[in-house]
Design a protein around this motif. Structure first.
Motif, PDB file in Angstrom:
ATOM      1  N   ASP A  88     -42.076  18.489   3.237  1.00 18.36           N
ATOM      2  CA  ASP A  88     -41.958  19.557   4.224  1.00 18.36           C
ATOM      3  C   ASP A  88     -40.814  19.280   5.196  1.00 18.36           C
ATOM      4  O   ASP A  88     -40.048  20.177   5.554  1.00 18.36           O
ATOM      5  N   ARG A  89     -40.664  18.037   5.619  1.00 16.05           N
ATOM      6  CA  ARG A  89     -39.625  17.694   6.597  1.00 16.05           C
ATOM      7  C   ARG A  89     -38.220  17.802   6.026  1.00 16.05           C
ATOM      8  O   ARG A  89     -37.268  18.095   6.756  1.00 16.05           O
ATOM      9  N   THR A  93     -52.206   9.812  -1.882  1.00 20.85           N
ATOM     10  CA  THR A  93     -50.830   9.899  -1.373  1.00 20.85           C
ATOM     11  C   THR A  93     -50.378  11.335  -1.147  1.00 20.85           C
ATOM     12  O   THR A  93     -49.228  11.562  -0.773  1.00 20.85           O
ATOM     13  N   LEU A 151     -51.112  13.664   1.157  1.00 16.01           N
ATOM     14  CA  LEU A 151     -50.758  14.078   2.518  1.00 16.01           C
ATOM     15  C   LEU A 151     -49.400  13.542   2.956  1.00 16.01           C
ATOM     16  O   LEU A 151     -48.544  14.328   3.411  1.00 16.01           O
ATOM     17  N   PRO A 152     -49.123  12.219   2.844  1.00 16.15           N
ATOM     18  CA  PRO A 152     -47.778  11.759   3.254  1.00 16.15           C
ATOM     19  C   PRO A 152     -46.666  12.347   2.404  1.00 16.15           C
ATOM     20  O   PRO A 152     -45.570  12.615   2.917  1.00 16.15           O
ATOM     21  N   VAL A 173     -48.001  22.148  -2.876  1.00 12.92           N
ATOM     22  CA  VAL A 173     -46.574  22.252  -2.536  1.00 12.92           C
ATOM     23  C   VAL A 173     -45.936  23.577  -2.934  1.00 12.92           C
ATOM     24  O   VAL A 173     -44.774  23.811  -2.603  1.00 12.92           O
ATOM     25  N   TYR A 211     -46.680  15.342   1.036  1.00  7.39           N
ATOM     26  CA  TYR A 211     -46.507  16.727   1.490  1.00  7.39           C
ATOM     27  C   TYR A 211     -45.703  16.771   2.782  1.00  7.39           C
ATOM     28  O   TYR A 211     -44.776  17.586   2.929  1.00  7.39           O
ATOM     29  N   VAL A 212     -46.042  15.890   3.723  1.00  6.91           N
ATOM     30  CA  VAL A 212     -45.321  15.855   4.996  1.00  6.91           C
ATOM     31  C   VAL A 212     -43.844  15.528   4.765  1.00  6.91           C
ATOM     32  O   VAL A 212     -42.947  16.141   5.362  1.00  6.91           O
ATOM     33  N   GLY A 213     -43.584  14.570   3.874  1.00  3.22           N
ATOM     34  CA  GLY A 213     -42.203  14.203   3.582  1.00  3.22           C
ATOM     35  C   GLY A 213     -41.411  15.345   2.977  1.00  3.22           C
ATOM     36  O   GLY A 213     -40.276  15.633   3.401  1.00  3.22           O
TER      37      GLY A 213
END
Length: 278
Positions: free
Chosen positions: A133-134, A124, A126-127, A217, A129-131
């Motif tokens: 980051d956004r 989990t 990658l998702p 992160v 991290y993307v969350g």
């Protein structure tokens, strides 16, 4: 037992336990030894646990000054404490409901808990991290804490412990007019301290030593955790200074060792009692 008091079985058990203790303590003993050696004593053909030249003061001074060690330790305490408190607050009511309340989804929730134990953080990462980051939450305590706020292992551990608690105790509390929240706060939690202590050791050790997620992160040293700080330590012109690096590692691991020695009795009690059947 033989007439002269010699118990061969006991000697064998103690010998095996002593051998196991030496094997598990060997890396820590080697680390303590290396932390007190000069660079010339480390890279020699002979292995001596006792340093020929005592460099403990020099190495610990380097370890404390090359990175901001108080910040690393403070971040480790804050992150581990926040994770532990949130995990316990969520896990205890969930485990209590599954262990003592009757509802249709109990078995399905148990299956989900068991499946949750099989999912590693790597799956989990990658998702997540993307969350983060956004929403601009990287390099923050929230990014370090939020992914671990729900511990399926904690739910499973408390579930096993609560199943061993007598139902009569809970029924008596309900007859006295307590709500389910009151039962948890005034009956369950005071009797669950062995399990809470055991889980606390598991949680704190896991997240204090975690390098994978902070490495993803956190890029700001102000939010670096102790293991991540060791990477900065090596980058700070100390990649080959293994004496100072081992001293820094000792500073970082010593709080865990001290905490375990203080809580070991309740830790063993909690692990033992979670295996009982009510």
């Amino acid at each position: 037992m033989s007439p002269n008091g010699f118990n061969f079985g006991r000697v064998v058990r103690l010998s095996i336990l002593s051998l196991g203790a030496v094997v598990f303590l060997a890396p820590y003993i080697f680390m303590i030894s290396t932390a007190g050696k000069a660079q010339s004593d480390i890279f020699t053909s002979s292995l001596n646990l006792i340093p020929q030249h005592w460099f403990y003061v020099e190495n610990f001074t380097k370890a404390w000054s090359r990175v901001h060690m108080p910040t690393l330790l403070f971040n480790g305490v804050i992150v581990c404490l926040m994770i532990l408190v949130i995990q316990v607050v969520i896990a205890i009511p969930c485990a209590y409901a599954m262990a003592k309340l009757k509802f249709r989804a109990a078995k399905a929730m148990m299956v989900l808990v068991m499946l949750g134990l099989l999912v590693p953080i790597h799956a989990t990462a990658l998702p997540l991290y993307v969350g983060f980051d956004r929403i601009g939450a990287l390099n923050s305590y929230a990014a370090l804490v939020a992914p671990f706020s729900i511990s399926v292992f904690g739910i499973f551990l408390f579930l096993q412990f609560f199943r061993a608690m007598p139902d009569d105790l809970i029924h008596a509390a309900r007859l006295d007019g307590m709500s389910e929240i009151g039962v948890i706060a005034r009956v369950i939690v005071p009797n669950a301290w062995p399990a809470i202590t055991a889980f606390s050791i598991f949680s704190v050790v896991a997240h204090w030593n975690d390098l994978y997620w902070p490495l993803i992160v956190v890029s700001n040293q102000a939010y670096a955790t102790p293991p991540l700080g060791l990477l900065y330590f090596r980058a700070a012109e100390a990649g080959d200074d293994y004496g100072a690096l081992m001293a820094a590692t000792l500073i970082i691991t010593s709080p865990l060792v001290g905490a375990f020695l203080i809580a070991q009795k309740r830790f063993v009690e909690g692990i033992t009692m979670t295996g009982l059947k009510g």
